[in-house]
Write a protein that holds these residues in place. Structure first.
Motif, PDB file in Angstrom:
ATOM      1  N   TRP A  48      49.241 108.463  19.271  1.00 17.47           N
ATOM      2  CA  TRP A  48      50.124 107.844  20.380  1.00 17.47           C
ATOM      3  C   TRP A  48      51.590 108.012  20.309  1.00 17.47           C
ATOM      4  N   GLY A  49      51.952 108.086  19.134  1.00 17.96           N
ATOM      5  CA  GLY A  49      53.583 108.387  19.023  1.00 17.96           C
ATOM      6  C   GLY A  49      53.879 109.737  19.639  1.00 17.96           C
ATOM      7  N   GLU A  50      53.029 110.752  19.346  1.00 14.22           N
ATOM      8  CA  GLU A  50      53.134 111.990  19.724  1.00 14.22           C
ATOM      9  C   GLU A  50      52.961 112.286  21.299  1.00 14.22           C
ATOM     10  N   LYS A  51      51.952 111.894  21.655  1.00 11.43           N
ATOM     11  CA  LYS A  51      51.399 111.836  23.054  1.00 11.43           C
ATOM     12  C   LYS A  51      52.533 110.922  24.066  1.00 11.43           C
ATOM     13  N   GLN A  52      53.079 109.782  23.641  1.00  7.14           N
ATOM     14  CA  GLN A  52      53.894 109.030  24.445  1.00  7.14           C
ATOM     15  C   GLN A  52      55.397 109.183  24.138  1.00  7.14           C
ATOM     16  N   GLY A  53      55.815 109.801  23.043  1.00  7.16           N
ATOM     17  CA  GLY A  53      56.824 110.338  22.664  1.00  7.16           C
ATOM     18  C   GLY A  53      57.681 108.926  22.357  1.00  7.16           C
ATOM     19  N   LYS A  54      57.116 108.234  21.509  1.00  7.92           N
ATOM     20  CA  LYS A  54      57.675 106.636  20.889  1.00  7.92           C
ATOM     21  C   LYS A  54      57.360 106.798  19.446  1.00  7.92           C
ATOM     22  N   GLN A  55      58.235 105.916  19.114  1.00  9.15           N
ATOM     23  CA  GLN A  55      58.173 105.570  17.314  1.00  9.15           C
ATOM     24  C   GLN A  55      57.803 104.308  17.288  1.00  9.15           C
ATOM     25  N   VAL A  56      58.050 103.294  18.137  1.00 11.77           N
ATOM     26  CA  VAL A  56      57.798 101.977  18.016  1.00 11.77           C
ATOM     27  C   VAL A  56      56.737 101.666  19.181  1.00 11.77           C
ATOM     28  N   MET A  57      55.531 100.967  19.032  1.00 21.15           N
ATOM     29  CA  MET A  57      54.611 100.707  19.915  1.00 21.15           C
ATOM     30  C   MET A  57      53.943  99.453  19.686  1.00 21.15           C
ATOM     31  N   GLN A  58      53.215  98.918  20.751  1.00 25.95           N
ATOM     32  CA  GLN A  58      52.683  97.910  20.788  1.00 25.95           C
ATOM     33  C   GLN A  58      50.933  98.065  20.741  1.00 25.95           C
ATOM     34  N   ALA A  59      50.055  97.399  20.320  1.00 27.49           N
ATOM     35  CA  ALA A  59      48.610  98.118  20.225  1.00 27.49           C
ATOM     36  C   ALA A  59      47.865  96.927  20.160  1.00 27.49           C
ATOM     37  N   ARG A  60      46.617  97.077  20.834  1.00 27.88           N
ATOM     38  CA  ARG A  60      45.630  95.755  20.885  1.00 27.88           C
ATOM     39  C   ARG A  60      44.374  96.521  20.581  1.00 27.88           C
ATOM     40  N   GLN A  61      43.581  96.105  19.547  1.00 29.21           N
ATOM     41  CA  GLN A  61      42.156  96.420  19.728  1.00 29.21           C
ATOM     42  C   GLN A  61      41.370  95.317  20.440  1.00 29.21           C
ATOM     43  N   VAL A  62      40.546  96.102  21.239  1.00 28.70           N
ATOM     44  CA  VAL A  62      40.040  95.107  22.219  1.00 28.70           C
ATOM     45  C   VAL A  62      38.499  94.877  22.004  1.00 28.70           C
ATOM     46  N   SER A  63      38.217  94.456  20.689  1.00 25.03           N
ATOM     47  CA  SER A  63      36.915  93.941  20.343  1.00 25.03           C
ATOM     48  C   SER A  63      36.631  92.433  20.773  1.00 25.03           C
ATOM     49  N   ALA A  64      35.477  91.798  20.798  1.00 27.88           N
ATOM     50  CA  ALA A  64      35.150  90.778  21.090  1.00 27.88           C
ATOM     51  C   ALA A  64      36.282  89.437  20.623  1.00 27.88           C
ATOM     52  N   ARG A  65      36.668  89.753  19.330  1.00 29.66           N
ATOM     53  CA  ARG A  65      37.660  88.762  18.555  1.00 29.66           C
ATOM     54  C   ARG A  65      38.986  89.300  18.970  1.00 29.66           C
ATOM     55  N   GLY A  66      39.223  90.655  19.011  1.00 28.12           N
ATOM     56  CA  GLY A  66      40.479  91.163  19.220  1.00 28.12           C
ATOM     57  C   GLY A  66      41.830  90.899  18.219  1.00 28.12           C
ATOM     58  N   GLY A  67      42.871  91.661  18.485  1.00 27.96           N
ATOM     59  CA  GLY A  67      43.914  91.484  17.456  1.00 27.96           C
ATOM     60  C   GLY A  67      45.005  92.312  18.035  1.00 27.96           C
ATOM     61  N   ASP A  68      46.381  91.842  17.894  1.00 29.47           N
ATOM     62  CA  ASP A  68      47.578  92.537  18.443  1.00 29.47           C
ATOM     63  C   ASP A  68      48.276  93.082  17.076  1.00 29.47           C
ATOM     64  N   LEU A  69      48.790  94.349  17.268  1.00 29.07           N
ATOM     65  CA  LEU A  69      49.536  95.005  16.260  1.00 29.07           C
ATOM     66  C   LEU A  69      50.662  95.486  16.549  1.00 29.07           C
ATOM     67  N   ARG A  70      51.763  95.447  16.011  1.00 34.19           N
ATOM     68  CA  ARG A  70      53.260  96.180  16.094  1.00 34.19           C
ATOM     69  C   ARG A  70      53.270  97.296  15.134  1.00 34.19           C
ATOM     70  N   CYS A  71      53.247  98.598  15.894  1.00 35.54           N
ATOM     71  CA  CYS A  71      53.202  99.883  15.251  1.00 35.54           C
ATOM     72  C   CYS A  71      54.607 100.422  15.436  1.00 35.54           C
ATOM     73  N   GLU A  72      54.854 101.250  14.168  1.00 32.06           N
ATOM     74  CA  GLU A  72      55.750 102.084  14.129  1.00 32.06           C
ATOM     75  C   GLU A  72      55.721 103.530  13.356  1.00 32.06           C
ATOM     76  N   TRP A  73      55.864 104.647  13.894  1.00 29.87           N
ATOM     77  CA  TRP A  73      55.589 105.881  13.572  1.00 29.87           C
ATOM     78  C   TRP A  73      56.786 106.358  12.751  1.00 29.87           C
TER      79      TRP A  73
END
Length: 268
Positions: free
Chosen positions: A216-241
């Motif tokens: 996603w860093g390459e696709k969106q041209g970003k190094q810093v991103m926010q992500a979420r895994q959308v399972s039933a429990r769910g979780g938030d992640l701060r991401c950096e490439w």
């Protein structure tokens, strides 16, 4: 009889029953592998993290109920949470040595812990296995890639959330399956399916972000991103490439603390 401290931590979550639960056991020395596996089976969590203090920090290993694995993000986050919060660890960074992926570092900034993991590349699959799409219950994907796991890219978050896959049917694929799309309030979302494992859908998968972040860093041209895994429990992640490394940030919440009592077990 040997007594071992036991913790259960909800990783990638700031609340109980969110994120991904992992068991954590600090050891003074390594027990035989068969004992570690039996302990993981008894705990019956997706992963149990075991660690032993060494000269540079800690040696870390991860076991599912079936075997030792080469990398686990949420159990690493859980182990770091235990060390920082309950073992009187004075520093803001932990160095873990591992048997399969070298050194891993976890840093602390307030309530957030950040994993420093290897970045994993993926390659486009021109003709993905028909079984992959049929077991996901979709006619087509925007893109299919493969690395350690299959990476299936869909158009939007709603499509990812709506999936009702035949996970048992995926077993012949021989790989885990990560499905992802751009997010609505975050940069990207994902779900992670584990055919043949005791946990059919992993609630939050830190290691999968080793390939999601570079993609996603390459696709969106970003190094810093926010992500979420959308399972039933769910979780938030701060991401950096960061080239050949990725930074994966998350919070953790202690659920349970106790003691394990091992009888007739010797160190090895």
């Amino acid at each position: 009889m040997q007594t071992i401290d036991f913790y259960m931590v909800d990783a990638f979550s700031d609340r109980t029953f969110g994120g991904n639960a992992a068991a954590v056991c600090p050891l003074t020395e390594w027990l035989p592998d068969e004992v570690l596996l039996k302990m993981a089976q008894q705990h019956n969590q997706s992963e149990t993290a075991f660690f032993v203090r060494n000269d540079s920090g800690f040696e870390l290993r991860w076991f599912t109920t079936q075997s030792e694995i080469n990398l686990c993000g949420h159990a690493t986050l859980a182990a770091a949470h235990v060390i920082f919060e309950y073992l009187d660890y004075p520093d803001t960074a932990i160095r873990f040595t591992t048997r399969f992926v070298g050194e891993l570092k976890v840093t602390r900034n307030g309530d957030w812990l950040t994993l420093d993991f290897p970045a994993w590349s993926t390659e486009a699959v021109a003709n993905p296995p028909a079984l992959l799409l049929t077991t996901l219950g979709i006619a087509a994907a925007k893109e299919v890639r493969v690395g350690r796991d299959y990476l299936v890219v869909l158009e939007n978050q709603a499509q990812v959330e709506a999936l009702q896959p035949d996970i048992a049917g995926m077993v012949p694929l021989g790989k885990m399956v990560c499905v992802t799309a751009p997010g609505e309030s975050v940069d990207f979302v994902s779900r992670f399916f584990c055919p043949g494992e005791s946990v059919p859908e992993d609630p939050v998968t830190g290691s999968a972000h080793s390939m999601l972040i570079p993609y996603w860093g390459e696709k969106q041209g970003k190094q810093v991103m926010q992500a979420r895994q959308v399972s039933a429990r769910g979780g938030d992640l701060r991401c950096e490439w960061r080239g050949d490394r990725v930074l994966i940030g998350g919070q953790a919440t202690l659920y349970l603390m106790g003691k394990v009592f091992l009888r007739d077990v010797t160190g090895g």
